[in-house]
Design a protein around this motif. Structure first.
Motif, short mmCIF file in Angstrom:
data_model
loop_
_atom_site.label_atom_id
_atom_site.label_comp_id
_atom_site.label_asym_id
_atom_site.label_seq_id
_atom_site.Cartn_x
_atom_site.Cartn_y
_atom_site.Cartn_z
N LEU A 12 -22.79 64.79 -57.57
CA LEU A 12 -23.81 65.32 -57.26
C LEU A 12 -23.96 66.67 -58.51
CD1 LEU A 12 -24.38 65.92 -53.46
CD2 LEU A 12 -25.94 64.53 -54.97
N GLY A 17 -29.51 65.55 -56.03
CA GLY A 17 -29.18 64.14 -55.81
C GLY A 17 -29.38 63.97 -54.27
N LEU A 18 -29.26 64.32 -53.22
CA LEU A 18 -29.56 64.40 -52.41
C LEU A 18 -30.89 63.73 -51.49
CD1 LEU A 18 -27.52 67.63 -51.13
CD2 LEU A 18 -26.55 65.13 -50.17
N ARG A 38 -23.18 71.77 -56.26
CA ARG A 38 -22.14 70.26 -57.08
C ARG A 38 -21.58 69.42 -56.17
NH1 ARG A 38 -22.76 70.01 -62.72
NH2 ARG A 38 -22.52 71.94 -63.82
N THR A 40 -20.72 65.32 -53.95
CA THR A 40 -19.73 63.98 -54.07
C THR A 40 -20.82 63.21 -53.59
OG1 THR A 40 -18.58 63.88 -52.26
CG2 THR A 40 -17.87 64.24 -55.20
N LEU A 41 -21.94 61.88 -53.70
CA LEU A 41 -22.72 61.32 -52.87
C LEU A 41 -22.17 59.56 -53.14
CD1 LEU A 41 -25.57 60.84 -50.32
CD2 LEU A 41 -26.08 60.71 -52.70
N GLY A 54 -21.69 62.69 -48.19
CA GLY A 54 -21.98 62.82 -48.95
C GLY A 54 -21.21 64.71 -48.99
N PHE A 56 -21.42 68.72 -50.43
CA PHE A 56 -22.02 70.21 -51.21
C PHE A 56 -21.48 71.31 -50.77
CE2 PHE A 56 -24.42 68.16 -47.88
CZ PHE A 56 -24.60 69.40 -47.14
#
Length: 317
Positions: A12, A17-18, A38, A40-41, A54, A56
């Motif tokens: 992300l 991105g979310l 920042r 990951t997803l 996810g 963040f």
């Protein structure tokens, strides 16, 4: 025949991105803290069934308006500060029910991580067939919050990211033959919290242990070499887990989960003995049979067969 299978993980770089925080849904996101978001997803897709995870580093508010008939079962994996969904204060490992067509509003005050499982309500009898109350659509028609038991819940919260990480590393493991196992393994991470939060069910019926075990073995034989999850057995044979556990302990002295692990180890040994290192790898065969912690798998294998799986694979060569 087979289901469409997909595994995807990415970084992300901003709150935008979310918007895809839950596979198949659009989520409106507002950042609540200063700083670059920042994280990951990851998404795992098995037909219409999906798992999204996810993580963040800053606080956000999420809002979602559902226009489809999919049920979402969420789990808070970790949080460094307060997290609320509707009026529910969430703790790590708590499970959230987001029914179809219900607007959702969540606030993550600081860095957090979550998991979201999304599937069709019509699949409830198949996914939760061994637990009548969970298979009943009425259980999921209202937004709800299941408070996790610290031990049971956290085990699922730890395992969900492990499943995604390993399937992303070995995407071939999510094959047509193993996809049903992994779907049930994912659901099993939230099942204990849902069950312990429901009122006790005092009804049970235990067939004779030998007959029950024979029925299970007949089902496993029909399934062939594919991995079979314990919840699939309960669903197909209309058994409670308690009944299954008692019967297997009476007949074999071990529970059904251990029995199934032994069976999968034997299947793996047969595959490895008939293969060469040029044809496959130990990791691929292990993942396809439902093992994600490869170090632990190797220990199980050596304890049972007296050699490492890599030694067995080299046997045919």
């Amino acid at each position: 025949m087979g289901q469409h299978l997909m595994v995807h993980s990415g970084e992300l770089d901003g709150f935008e991105g979310l918007h895809d925080a839950v596979k198949g849904s659009h989520v409106e996101v507002m950042q609540l803290e200063r700083g670059k978001l920042r994280g990951t997803l990851s998404h795992v897709g098995i037909g219409d069934f999906s798992l999204s995870i996810g993580a963040f580093n800053v606080g956000v508010r999420t809002q979602r308006t559902s226009a489809d008939d999919k049920l979402i079962i969420g789990m808070l994996l970790n949080a460094t500060d307060r997290v609320t969904h509707w009026a529910f204060d969430m703790q790590p490992a708590d499970v959230l029910v987001i029914p179809p067509s219900v607007e959702h509003d969540g606030v993550f005050h600081k860095a957090s991580s979550y998991a979201a499982i999304r599937f069709d309500m019509a699949d409830l009898p198949d996914i939760f067939g061994d637990e009548p109350r969970l298979a009943d659509a009425e259980t999921w028609h209202a937004k709800n919050h299941f408070r996790a038991d610290p031990t049971l819940g956290m085990a699922g919260a730890v395992r969900l990211p492990q499943i995604v990480a390993h399937l992303a590393r070995y995407p071939d493991a999510l094959s047509d033959t193993s996809s049903e196992f992994w779907k049930r393994a994912i659901i099993d991470c939230v099942r204990p919290t849902a069950m312990t939060s429901l009122p006790p069910d005092g009804t049970s019926y235990l067939p004779s242990a030998m007959k029950l075990v024979r029925d299970v073995e007949d089902y496993l034989h029909a399934a062939g070499a594919r991995p079979v999850h314990v919840s699939e057995i309960c669903t197909e044979l209309r058994l409670s887990r308690r009944s299954l556990h008692r019967a297997f302990h009476e007949v074999f002295g071990v529970g059904p989960v251990t029995f199934l692990r032994y069976k999968r180890l034997c299947v793996i040994r047969s595959i490895l003995r008939e293969s060469t290192p040029e044809q496959t790898t130990v990791s691929k065969v292990a993942i396809e049979q439902g093992f994600i912690e490869l170090g632990r798998f190797s220990q199980y294998y050596r304890a049972m067969f007296g050699e490492y799986p890599s030694q067995t694979l080299g046997y045919a060569g």
